[in-house]
Design a protein around this motif. Structure first.
Motif, PDB file in Angstrom:
ATOM      1  N   PHE A  47       0.824  -1.214   0.000  1.00 49.03           N
ATOM      2  CA  PHE A  47       0.000   0.000   0.000  1.00 49.03           C
ATOM      3  C   PHE A  47       0.856   1.260   0.000  1.00 49.03           C
ATOM      4  N   THR A  48       2.113   1.156   0.392  1.00 46.99           N
ATOM      5  CA  THR A  48       2.983   2.326   0.437  1.00 46.99           C
ATOM      6  C   THR A  48       3.371   2.824  -0.947  1.00 46.99           C
ATOM      7  N   TYR A  49       3.065   2.048  -1.976  1.00 49.87           N
ATOM      8  CA  TYR A  49       3.256   2.559  -3.333  1.00 49.87           C
ATOM      9  C   TYR A  49       2.183   3.587  -3.660  1.00 49.87           C
ATOM     10  N   TYR A  50       1.008   3.411  -3.120  1.00 50.15           N
ATOM     11  CA  TYR A  50      -0.139   4.268  -3.434  1.00 50.15           C
ATOM     12  C   TYR A  50      -0.239   5.484  -2.525  1.00 50.15           C
ATOM     13  N   GLY A  51       0.337   5.397  -1.332  1.00 49.95           N
ATOM     14  CA  GLY A  51       0.266   6.496  -0.388  1.00 49.95           C
ATOM     15  C   GLY A  51       1.256   6.267   0.745  1.00 49.95           C
ATOM     16  N   HIS A  52       1.515   7.302   1.493  1.00 58.44           N
ATOM     17  CA  HIS A  52       2.507   7.193   2.548  1.00 58.44           C
ATOM     18  C   HIS A  52       1.938   6.521   3.797  1.00 58.44           C
ATOM     19  N   THR A  53       2.826   5.935   4.565  1.00 58.46           N
ATOM     20  CA  THR A  53       2.452   5.345   5.832  1.00 58.46           C
ATOM     21  C   THR A  53       2.905   6.287   6.946  1.00 58.46           C
ATOM     22  N   SER A  54       2.916   5.811   8.169  1.00 54.93           N
ATOM     23  CA  SER A  54       3.328   6.627   9.312  1.00 54.93           C
ATOM     24  C   SER A  54       3.832   5.710  10.407  1.00 54.93           C
ATOM     25  N   PRO A  55       4.622   6.227  11.336  1.00 48.61           N
ATOM     26  CA  PRO A  55       5.050   5.403  12.473  1.00 48.61           C
ATOM     27  C   PRO A  55       3.869   4.830  13.237  1.00 48.61           C
ATOM     28  N   ALA A  56       2.799   5.609  13.393  1.00 50.92           N
ATOM     29  CA  ALA A  56       1.630   5.130  14.126  1.00 50.92           C
ATOM     30  C   ALA A  56       0.990   3.942  13.422  1.00 50.92           C
ATOM     31  N   GLN A  57       0.894   4.000  12.118  1.00 48.90           N
ATOM     32  CA  GLN A  57       0.307   2.886  11.378  1.00 48.90           C
ATOM     33  C   GLN A  57       1.176   1.642  11.470  1.00 48.90           C
ATOM     34  N   CYS A  58       2.488   1.815  11.393  1.00 50.31           N
ATOM     35  CA  CYS A  58       3.394   0.680  11.531  1.00 50.31           C
ATOM     36  C   CYS A  58       3.302   0.078  12.934  1.00 50.31           C
ATOM     37  N   ASP A  59       3.202   0.943  13.936  1.00 45.72           N
ATOM     38  CA  ASP A  59       3.043   0.452  15.312  1.00 45.72           C
ATOM     39  C   ASP A  59       1.767  -0.371  15.452  1.00 45.72           C
ATOM     40  N   SER A  60       0.699   0.070  14.799  1.00 45.90           N
ATOM     41  CA  SER A  60      -0.571  -0.650  14.857  1.00 45.90           C
ATOM     42  C   SER A  60      -0.437  -2.045  14.262  1.00 45.90           C
ATOM     43  N   MET A  61       0.267  -2.140  13.146  1.00 46.40           N
ATOM     44  CA  MET A  61       0.456  -3.444  12.528  1.00 46.40           C
ATOM     45  C   MET A  61       1.327  -4.341  13.404  1.00 46.40           C
ATOM     46  N   LEU A  62       2.341  -3.768  14.013  1.00 43.71           N
ATOM     47  CA  LEU A  62       3.211  -4.546  14.891  1.00 43.71           C
ATOM     48  C   LEU A  62       2.439  -5.128  16.072  1.00 43.71           C
ATOM     49  N   LYS A  63       1.512  -4.363  16.609  1.00 41.55           N
ATOM     50  CA  LYS A  63       0.720  -4.845  17.742  1.00 41.55           C
ATOM     51  C   LYS A  63      -0.138  -6.043  17.340  1.00 41.55           C
ATOM     52  N   ARG A  64      -0.609  -6.041  16.105  1.00 42.91           N
ATOM     53  CA  ARG A  64      -1.496  -7.113  15.656  1.00 42.91           C
ATOM     54  C   ARG A  64      -0.771  -8.422  15.344  1.00 42.91           C
ATOM     55  N   VAL A  65       0.564  -8.386  15.312  1.00 45.34           N
ATOM     56  CA  VAL A  65       1.303  -9.620  15.023  1.00 45.34           C
ATOM     57  C   VAL A  65       2.125 -10.099  16.217  1.00 45.34           C
ATOM     58  N   ARG A  66       1.860  -9.553  17.389  1.00 44.68           N
ATOM     59  CA  ARG A  66       2.554 -10.035  18.583  1.00 44.68           C
ATOM     60  C   ARG A  66       2.052 -11.439  18.921  1.00 44.68           C
ATOM     61  N   PRO A  67       2.948 -12.355  19.281  1.00 43.93           N
ATOM     62  CA  PRO A  67       2.532 -13.727  19.615  1.00 43.93           C
ATOM     63  C   PRO A  67       1.484 -13.796  20.719  1.00 43.93           C
ATOM     64  N   GLU A  68       1.481 -12.800  21.594  1.00 38.72           N
ATOM     65  CA  GLU A  68       0.481 -12.814  22.671  1.00 38.72           C
ATOM     66  C   GLU A  68      -0.892 -12.350  22.208  1.00 38.72           C
ATOM     67  N   GLU A  69      -0.980 -11.884  20.958  1.00 36.38           N
ATOM     68  CA  GLU A  69      -2.261 -11.428  20.406  1.00 36.38           C
ATOM     69  C   GLU A  69      -2.969 -12.568  19.687  1.00 36.38           C
ATOM     70  N   SER A  70      -3.313 -13.613  20.395  1.00 43.71           N
ATOM     71  CA  SER A  70      -4.005 -14.747  19.779  1.00 43.71           C
ATOM     72  C   SER A  70      -5.396 -14.335  19.315  1.00 43.71           C
ATOM     73  N   LEU A  71      -5.793 -14.942  18.208  1.00 41.64           N
ATOM     74  CA  LEU A  71      -7.104 -14.668  17.638  1.00 41.64           C
ATOM     75  C   LEU A  71      -7.977 -15.897  17.869  1.00 41.64           C
ATOM     76  N   ILE A  72      -9.051 -15.721  18.603  1.00 44.24           N
ATOM     77  CA  ILE A  72      -9.936 -16.841  18.914  1.00 44.24           C
ATOM     78  C   ILE A  72     -11.192 -16.741  18.043  1.00 44.24           C
ATOM     79  N   LEU A  73     -11.360 -17.740  17.186  1.00 41.33           N
ATOM     80  CA  LEU A  73     -12.472 -17.773  16.251  1.00 41.33           C
ATOM     81  C   LEU A  73     -13.265 -19.060  16.424  1.00 41.33           C
ATOM     82  N   LEU A  74     -14.375 -19.166  15.716  1.00 40.69           N
ATOM     83  CA  LEU A  74     -15.141 -20.408  15.735  1.00 40.69           C
ATOM     84  C   LEU A  74     -14.299 -21.568  15.220  1.00 40.69           C
ATOM     85  N   GLU A  75     -13.367 -21.253  14.315  1.00 45.38           N
ATOM     86  CA  GLU A  75     -12.550 -22.295  13.697  1.00 45.38           C
ATOM     87  C   GLU A  75     -11.361 -22.700  14.570  1.00 45.38           C
TER      88      GLU A  75
END
Length: 299
Positions: free
Chosen positions: A48-76
């Motif tokens: 997406f950075t080809y189409y528009g700029h990112t920011s430190p805040a956006q990168c931080d948000s993505m980093l939080k979503r891939v932390r091992p402690e951020e398990s995703l609990i779904l029906l599956e």
């Protein structure tokens, strides 16, 4: 030999559903796509950075979503991001397509914007994808050398779309810069040589775009329309259907085996492999298939 395999982009609602990639219970839950993706693959390329700029805040948000402690609990079931998960990210288009005399300032801003990825050691590579009009000349060679210097503290990759770059001489020039030349697989209509996999840097990087001969040159305005302005894809969802169609291709088992053996022959210690044939979730399916083939080779 170590392989990091993933896809170009992850933010595709069309990947949700039985037999696709994202579990059906993620329908309408795009904010959870990245967490699930990081539980399945060790690498994603952000385009997406080809189409528009990112920011430190956006990168931080993505980093939080891939932390091992951020398990995703779904029906599956429960899905936990991999501890070794990393991002590669495409450089701003002002550094590859719309280059001006002020490129050093753009580069500095880009480095600041993606600093959280680098500082957290989650940055696999910065991908500079140059257009077909960017051909080997004295001025382009000097520009590449300047970029290599500016980004010497970050892993970088140069991808070319003109066949004149795919020569031993160009590979030697990149080796002197210690920057990997992106290995490209694309339709014959692209006029790019297949299986030209030189080692020019400390790691190898491949982008497999599919082999859709009929639609490869279908182009649309690359103005970023469609999808959302955040974490989109190389061919934006909701954008021009003809442009997306160029990536509508599923590699056969034989083709994947050919690519796997070509990769193995390079003896690269570390290889990043990204599939860009995103239409109908063909990229993650092919990525999984290639991972299985490489594992069977016991390299």
């Amino acid at each position: 030999m170590t392989f990091h395999i993933g896809t170009c982009g992850y933010d595709y609602p069309e990947w949700v559903g039985e037999g696709r990639f994202y579990p059906p219970s993620l329908e309408g839950a795009r904010s959870s796509f990245l967490t699930y993706y990081a539980s399945q693959f060790p690498l994603v390329e952000l385009n997406f950075t080809y189409y528009g700029h990112t920011s430190p805040a956006q990168c931080d948000s993505m980093l939080k979503r891939v932390r091992p402690e951020e398990s995703l609990i779904l029906l599956e079931g429960e899905f936990t991001p991999r501890a070794d998960f990393r991002f590669s990210i495409k450089a701003y288009r002002e550094l590859t397509h719309d280059i001006t005399g002020d490129y050093s300032a753009v580069a500095a801003q880009f480095k600041t914007d993606i600093a959280p990825l680098h500082d957290s050691r989650k940055l696999a590579a910065v991908v500079f994808q140059f257009p077909p009009q960017f051909t080997p000349r004295e001025d382009t060679g000097e520009y590449l050398a300047a970029l290599a210097g500016i980004f010497a503290d970050m892993p970088s990759v140069f991808e070319f779309r003109h066949s004149a770059w795919f020569t031993p001489r160009a590979a030697e020039m990149l080796a002197k810069l210690d920057v990997p030349m992106c290995w490209v697989d694309a339709p014959a209509a692209s006029h790019l040589p297949r299986l030209f996999f030189p080692l020019t840097g400390g790691f190898a990087y491949a982008r497999f775009h599919g082999r859709n001969e009929a639609n490869w040159w279908a182009r649309a305005k690359e103005d970023g329309r469609g999808g959302r302005s955040g974490e989109g894809s190389d061919a934006r969802l909701g954008g021009d259907a003809a442009k997306a169609a160029r990536y509508d291709y599923s590699y056969t088992q034989l083709e994947l085996m050919e690519l796997a053996h070509a990769i193995a022959k390079t003896k690269a210690a570390e290889t990043h492999i990204l599939f860009n044939n995103h239409v109908a979730a063909k990229a993650p399916a092919n990525a999984r298939n290639l991972a299985e083939i490489l594992a069977d080779l016991k390299l």
